[in-house]
Scaffold this motif. Structure first.
Motif, PDB file in Angstrom:
ATOM      1  N   ALA A   1     -50.668  41.904 -18.871  1.00  0.00           N
ATOM      2  CA  ALA A   1     -52.010  41.343 -19.032  1.00  0.00           C
ATOM      3  C   ALA A   1     -52.323  41.096 -20.503  1.00  0.00           C
ATOM      4  O   ALA A   1     -52.910  40.070 -20.859  1.00  0.00           O
ATOM      5  N   ARG A   2     -51.917  42.047 -21.382  1.00  0.00           N
ATOM      6  CA  ARG A   2     -52.158  41.854 -22.812  1.00  0.00           C
ATOM      7  C   ARG A   2     -51.385  40.651 -23.333  1.00  0.00           C
ATOM      8  O   ARG A   2     -51.897  39.848 -24.119  1.00  0.00           O
ATOM      9  N   LYS A   3     -50.134  40.522 -22.891  1.00  0.00           N
ATOM     10  CA  LYS A   3     -49.313  39.403 -23.327  1.00  0.00           C
ATOM     11  C   LYS A   3     -49.902  38.077 -22.843  1.00  0.00           C
ATOM     12  O   LYS A   3     -49.971  37.094 -23.602  1.00  0.00           O
ATOM     13  N   ILE A   4     -50.340  38.048 -21.596  1.00  0.00           N
ATOM     14  CA  ILE A   4     -50.885  36.813 -21.037  1.00  0.00           C
ATOM     15  C   ILE A   4     -52.172  36.420 -21.757  1.00  0.00           C
ATOM     16  O   ILE A   4     -52.427  35.225 -21.989  1.00  0.00           O
ATOM     17  N   ARG A   5     -52.979  37.405 -22.156  1.00  0.00           N
ATOM     18  CA  ARG A   5     -54.203  37.083 -22.905  1.00  0.00           C
ATOM     19  C   ARG A   5     -53.874  36.362 -24.210  1.00  0.00           C
ATOM     20  O   ARG A   5     -54.530  35.386 -24.578  1.00  0.00           O
ATOM     21  N   SER A   6     -52.837  36.837 -24.905  1.00  0.00           N
ATOM     22  CA  SER A   6     -52.449  36.169 -26.148  1.00  0.00           C
ATOM     23  C   SER A   6     -51.885  34.782 -25.877  1.00  0.00           C
ATOM     24  O   SER A   6     -52.108  33.845 -26.656  1.00  0.00           O
ATOM     25  N   LEU A   7     -51.181  34.630 -24.759  1.00  0.00           N
ATOM     26  CA  LEU A   7     -50.637  33.310 -24.410  1.00  0.00           C
ATOM     27  C   LEU A   7     -51.752  32.349 -23.991  1.00  0.00           C
ATOM     28  O   LEU A   7     -51.660  31.147 -24.244  1.00  0.00           O
ATOM     29  N   HIS A   8     -52.802  32.873 -23.372  1.00  0.00           N
ATOM     30  CA  HIS A   8     -53.935  32.016 -23.005  1.00  0.00           C
ATOM     31  C   HIS A   8     -54.606  31.450 -24.249  1.00  0.00           C
ATOM     32  O   HIS A   8     -55.129  30.329 -24.221  1.00  0.00           O
ATOM     33  N   ALA A   9     -54.591  32.208 -25.336  1.00  0.00           N
ATOM     34  CA  ALA A   9     -55.155  31.700 -26.584  1.00  0.00           C
ATOM     35  C   ALA A   9     -54.369  30.480 -27.060  1.00  0.00           C
ATOM     36  O   ALA A   9     -54.952  29.489 -27.531  1.00  0.00           O
ATOM     37  N   LEU A  10     -53.034  30.526 -26.908  1.00  0.00           N
ATOM     38  CA  LEU A  10     -52.211  29.365 -27.250  1.00  0.00           C
ATOM     39  C   LEU A  10     -52.529  28.195 -26.325  1.00  0.00           C
ATOM     40  O   LEU A  10     -52.651  27.047 -26.764  1.00  0.00           O
ATOM     41  N   PHE A  11     -52.669  28.499 -25.040  1.00  0.00           N
ATOM     42  CA  PHE A  11     -52.981  27.448 -24.056  1.00  0.00           C
ATOM     43  C   PHE A  11     -54.306  26.772 -24.392  1.00  0.00           C
ATOM     44  O   PHE A  11     -54.410  25.542 -24.402  1.00  0.00           O
ATOM     45  N   ASN A  12     -55.310  27.575 -24.686  1.00  0.00           N
ATOM     46  CA  ASN A  12     -56.632  27.015 -24.980  1.00  0.00           C
ATOM     47  C   ASN A  12     -56.637  26.212 -26.276  1.00  0.00           C
ATOM     48  O   ASN A  12     -57.482  25.339 -26.466  1.00  0.00           O
ATOM     49  N   ALA A  13     -55.679  26.502 -27.157  1.00  0.00           N
ATOM     50  CA  ALA A  13     -55.566  25.758 -28.409  1.00  0.00           C
ATOM     51  C   ALA A  13     -54.730  24.489 -28.252  1.00  0.00           C
ATOM     52  O   ALA A  13     -54.525  23.760 -29.219  1.00  0.00           O
TER      53      ALA A  13
ATOM     54  N   ALA B   1     -46.538  24.030 -24.818  1.00  0.00           N
ATOM     55  CA  ALA B   1     -45.107  24.332 -24.809  1.00  0.00           C
ATOM     56  C   ALA B   1     -44.857  25.780 -25.248  1.00  0.00           C
ATOM     57  O   ALA B   1     -44.027  26.495 -24.649  1.00  0.00           O
ATOM     58  N   MET B   2     -45.566  26.240 -26.284  1.00  0.00           N
ATOM     59  CA  MET B   2     -45.406  27.614 -26.753  1.00  0.00           C
ATOM     60  C   MET B   2     -45.905  28.611 -25.705  1.00  0.00           C
ATOM     61  O   MET B   2     -45.274  29.646 -25.465  1.00  0.00           O
ATOM     62  N   ALA B   3     -47.032  28.296 -25.083  1.00  0.00           N
ATOM     63  CA  ALA B   3     -47.547  29.181 -24.035  1.00  0.00           C
ATOM     64  C   ALA B   3     -46.580  29.250 -22.858  1.00  0.00           C
ATOM     65  O   ALA B   3     -46.373  30.317 -22.267  1.00  0.00           O
ATOM     66  N   LEU B   4     -45.957  28.116 -22.521  1.00  0.00           N
ATOM     67  CA  LEU B   4     -44.978  28.097 -21.435  1.00  0.00           C
ATOM     68  C   LEU B   4     -43.769  28.960 -21.779  1.00  0.00           C
ATOM     69  O   LEU B   4     -43.293  29.734 -20.936  1.00  0.00           O
ATOM     70  N   ASP B   5     -43.277  28.849 -23.006  1.00  0.00           N
ATOM     71  CA  ASP B   5     -42.135  29.686 -23.415  1.00  0.00           C
ATOM     72  C   ASP B   5     -42.483  31.166 -23.283  1.00  0.00           C
ATOM     73  O   ASP B   5     -41.661  31.969 -22.811  1.00  0.00           O
ATOM     74  N   GLY B   6     -43.687  31.527 -23.690  1.00  0.00           N
ATOM     75  CA  GLY B   6     -44.099  32.925 -23.594  1.00  0.00           C
ATOM     76  C   GLY B   6     -44.203  33.403 -22.152  1.00  0.00           C
ATOM     77  O   GLY B   6     -43.776  34.512 -21.811  1.00  0.00           O
ATOM     78  N   ALA B   7     -44.782  32.545 -21.288  1.00  0.00           N
ATOM     79  CA  ALA B   7     -44.901  32.920 -19.878  1.00  0.00           C
ATOM     80  C   ALA B   7     -43.534  33.075 -19.227  1.00  0.00           C
ATOM     81  O   ALA B   7     -43.299  34.007 -18.444  1.00  0.00           O
ATOM     82  N   GLN B   8     -42.608  32.203 -19.568  1.00  0.00           N
ATOM     83  CA  GLN B   8     -41.257  32.304 -19.010  1.00  0.00           C
ATOM     84  C   GLN B   8     -40.531  33.542 -19.518  1.00  0.00           C
ATOM     85  O   GLN B   8     -39.730  34.136 -18.787  1.00  0.00           O
ATOM     86  N   ALA B   9     -40.821  33.950 -20.758  1.00  0.00           N
ATOM     87  CA  ALA B   9     -40.232  35.182 -21.282  1.00  0.00           C
ATOM     88  C   ALA B   9     -40.728  36.390 -20.494  1.00  0.00           C
ATOM     89  O   ALA B   9     -39.956  37.310 -20.182  1.00  0.00           O
ATOM     90  N   VAL B  10     -42.002  36.411 -20.156  1.00  0.00           N
ATOM     91  CA  VAL B  10     -42.552  37.491 -19.341  1.00  0.00           C
ATOM     92  C   VAL B  10     -41.877  37.519 -17.976  1.00  0.00           C
ATOM     93  O   VAL B  10     -41.531  38.576 -17.437  1.00  0.00           O
ATOM     94  N   LEU B  11     -41.665  36.327 -17.412  1.00  0.00           N
ATOM     95  CA  LEU B  11     -41.101  36.234 -16.063  1.00  0.00           C
ATOM     96  C   LEU B  11     -39.641  36.666 -16.003  1.00  0.00           C
ATOM     97  O   LEU B  11     -39.141  37.002 -14.928  1.00  0.00           O
TER      98      LEU B  11
ATOM     99  N   ALA C   1     -47.678  29.675 -16.340  1.00  0.00           N
ATOM    100  CA  ALA C   1     -46.551  28.744 -16.445  1.00  0.00           C
ATOM    101  C   ALA C   1     -46.840  27.451 -15.692  1.00  0.00           C
ATOM    102  O   ALA C   1     -46.585  26.349 -16.193  1.00  0.00           O
ATOM    103  N   ALA C   2     -47.402  27.571 -14.494  1.00  0.00           N
ATOM    104  CA  ALA C   2     -47.721  26.374 -13.711  1.00  0.00           C
ATOM    105  C   ALA C   2     -48.785  25.530 -14.413  1.00  0.00           C
ATOM    106  O   ALA C   2     -48.685  24.298 -14.466  1.00  0.00           O
ATOM    107  N   ALA C   3     -49.809  26.180 -14.981  1.00  0.00           N
ATOM    108  CA  ALA C   3     -50.856  25.438 -15.685  1.00  0.00           C
ATOM    109  C   ALA C   3     -50.285  24.709 -16.895  1.00  0.00           C
ATOM    110  O   ALA C   3     -50.650  23.551 -17.167  1.00  0.00           O
ATOM    111  N   CYS C   4     -49.372  25.355 -17.618  1.00  0.00           N
ATOM    112  CA  CYS C   4     -48.743  24.708 -18.775  1.00  0.00           C
ATOM    113  C   CYS C   4     -47.926  23.496 -18.349  1.00  0.00           C
ATOM    114  O   CYS C   4     -47.972  22.437 -18.990  1.00  0.00           O
ATOM    115  N   LEU C   5     -47.181  23.643 -17.269  1.00  0.00           N
ATOM    116  CA  LEU C   5     -46.354  22.536 -16.795  1.00  0.00           C
ATOM    117  C   LEU C   5     -47.206  21.336 -16.422  1.00  0.00           C
ATOM    118  O   LEU C   5     -46.843  20.185 -16.689  1.00  0.00           O
ATOM    119  N   ARG C   6     -48.353  21.583 -15.827  1.00  0.00           N
ATOM    120  CA  ARG C   6     -49.239  20.469 -15.476  1.00  0.00           C
ATOM    121  C   ARG C   6     -49.767  19.784 -16.723  1.00  0.00           C
ATOM    122  O   ARG C   6     -49.817  18.552 -16.786  1.00  0.00           O
TER     123      ARG C   6
END
Length: 609
Positions: free
Chosen positions: A61-73, A77-87, A100-105
């Protein structure tokens, strides 16, 4: 192979043990796998979850929160890489999968996002949000029938979520089923009568249904309820579209300017204003468009529309054809890429249409009263003018561009293919005719004759004339270079005309169109009435008298005066058909001759009429 099977079996047994609460047995199985294969990610993730599932969830959850900040900015692509690393360590982490799905869209890869949502639904089938996300992804992929099914599930699971009903309505709109869209928005507004977004969408549906009076009321009500500048600007632009359709270009221009004052990034308003602006205002429109074009995070569709707006301004100024064409070319290239247009798909489609239509049995039972006339041809060939003229005949109601024929034909084609590629039966044709007549009756306002001027219905002429013995088809044919150039310079609101965004695509599509319409003309010589646009505008009276008689209509002198016909026009020809018939809109491509050799050579001509 034996070791792989043993590992797979051990992992399966470990998961089962964990589910039934036998943590020691699950831990032993995971450790056994890791003893033999220390790098096995599934075993590592499973063991980690056993040791401290709460801590793992918190860490994710902490990692995803930081990745959401990238997504919102906008760093998708960076947020997707982070989500895939978690997976990699937690393949079933729902938060990471959803991100990951939201980034791909956002990266224009909905086909990769769809399997993620499908898999998530399998594990959580009662989650209405997942059904909505899956449906929205399918809409982006233009798989509208599947999308509607997903959105129906979303409304069943979460009926009080207004957005679900609005997305379902949007899906119906895109399918051309405006009555179904109206019903969905009625459900939304029944739950939240003062929702400005739902009211604005209702206005768009009513506009497309020809009820521009009610549409204006809905938009105006939405405007009084909305406080968000971006939303208010969008609503004002939609009001401008209706005023323009009703012939009030002054009022439309005022609304577009107001929309831009409210939100200067409203590209829809700017694109429409580029066609209406007075000569002294062109510089302001150009400067606005150039300023917006420099925006870094501009969506590709908006960038395309800005290039089209700049072409319109520069084309009207007439001082720099090279710069004007450069913007036009860029706008078309972006739109073509977004649509993923593939010419070979059209070749296959035309072949399938002809095969299905040629094998369809012809019915001999006419309808009870209402008689349809289909006006077909390529877009920008004169179909709107022809509808305007024919609608002046007594007892004729202009239906506009109705999408029901295409929807019903595609549905039948898919069903036949799913059933082994069989040919249409008499029952299939009766069902097709019944649904079509019911839809037409709902739109005819009690008139005995309904005009359907969807240009691309030329593809379905064989099916229409086989199913509807009382129908007539009016085919408008215009000079190919004039037609193709007019299409190339138009930014259409929908994606249905994907062939118009490339000059070579236009040449290829025109050949397909010519071959198919010539085939229909040989099959139905007495029921297809071909009108040459150039003859219509140069000698309108003999052409129109002959056409009115061929269609079995009564004559009216207003059939020669499109400017006298009072109705809303919602096509790209909205401004032309408000004028008396004229023959001065030819040769608009000539200043661009150095840049359109693909078009000129495609028709074997260095010049045109």
């Amino acid at each position: 192979m034996k070791a792989e099977k043993s590992v797979a079996r051990a992992l399966t047994e470990a998961k089962a043990a964990a589910r039934r609460g036998d943590i020691p047995a699950a831990r032993d199985l995971y450790l056994d796998v890791l003893d033999r294969f220390p790098g096995n990610r599934k075993a590592r993730a499973g063991l980690l979850a056993l040791d401290d599932p709460g801590e793992q969830d918190a860490r994710i959850a902490r990692k995803i929160r930081s990745l959401h900040a990238l997504f919102n900015a906008g760093s998708y692509a960076m947020a997707l890489d982070g989500a895939q690393a978690v997976l990699k360590d937690a393949p079933q982490a729902a938060l990471a999968l959803d991100l990951a799905a939201a980034c791909l869209r956002r990266l224009d890869r909905p086909d990769e996002a769809l399997p993620i949502y499908r898999a998530r639904i399998e594990t959580d089938p009662d989650n209405g949000e997942l059904w909505k996300l899956c449906g929205s992804t399918l809409i982006e992929m233009m798989r509208l029938t599947d999308a509607a099914e997903c959105m129906v599930m979303a409304t069943r699971l979460a009926p009080d979520v207004i957005d679900n009903w609005m997305r379902l309505a949007n899906c119906h709109q895109r399918r051309g089923d405006n009555p179904a869209a109206f019903e969905s928005l009625t459900q939304a507004l029944g739950r939240d009568p003062q929702n400005p977004a739902a009211l604005d969408q209702l206005g768009q549906v009513l506009r497309d249904m020809g009820r521009t009076d009610l549409a204006l009321d809905a938009h105006e009500q939405a405007l009084t309820l909305s406080s968000a500048p971006t939303e208010r600007s969008r609503i004002e632009a939609n009001i401008g579209v209706i005023l323009s359709a009703n012939g009030d270009t002054t009022g439309a221009g005022a609304r577009y300017r107001s929309a831009l004052r409210t939100h200067d990034g409203n590209i829809h308003a700017l694109l429409n204003l580029a066609s209406l602006a007075q000569p002294e205002d062109l510089a302001e429109v150009r400067n606005r468009a150039l300023g917006l074009l420099d925006t870094d995070d501009l969506a590709p569709l908006d960038r395309s529309r800005l290039h089209f707006a700049l072409f319109r301004v520069l084309d009207r100024a007439g001082t720099d054809p090279a710069e004007a064409f450069d913007h036009l070319d860029q706008g078309n290239a972006i739109r073509r890429k977004l649509i993923r247009y593939e010419p070979s798909n059209q070749t296959c489609l035309f072949r399938a249409i002809r095969s299905m239509s040629d094998q369809a049995p012809q019915l001999d039972a006419s309808g009870d009263g209402l008689r349809p006339i289909f006006i077909v041809g390529l877009p920008r060939s004169g179909t709107t003018l022809t509808e305007q003229l024919l609608s002046a005949a007594p007892g004729v109601h202009p239906g506009g561009e109705l999408t029901m024929t295409e929807r019903l034909c595609f549905d039948l084609m898919r069903r036949l293919q799913n059933e082994g590629g069989r040919v249409p039966s008499v029952d299939d044709m009766h069902h097709f005719a019944t649904e079509l007549r019911q839809g037409q009756a709902a739109l005819a306002n009690g008139a005995p004759v309904l005009l359907d001027k969807m240009p691309l219905n030329f593809r379905w002429t064989g099916m229409l004339l086989a199913a509807l013995p009382d129908a007539h088809v009016v085919h408008i044919r215009r000079d190919p270079i004039e037609t193709c150039w007019s299409n190339f310079t138009t930014s259409f609101s929908s994606n249905g005309n994907g062939f118009v965004y490339g000059l070579s695509d236009l040449v290829d599509y025109h050949r397909l169109y010519t071959d198919l319409t010539d085939h229909w003309a040989r099959q139905f010589p007495d029921r297809i009435h071909m009108v040459r646009y150039e003859e219509l505008v140069s000698t309108p009276e003999p052409v129109m008298r002959g056409l009115v008689a061929a269609c079995g209509l009564d004559w009216s002198d207003d059939c020669l005066h499109p400017e006298r016909v009072e109705r809303a026009v919602l096509t790209a020809s909205v401004h032309q058909v408000r004028k008396a018939i004229y023959n001065g809109n030819r040769g608009r491509w000539r200043p661009y001759t150095p840049f359109i050799s693909t078009l000129l050579d495609g028709f074997g001509r260095a010049d045109a009429a």
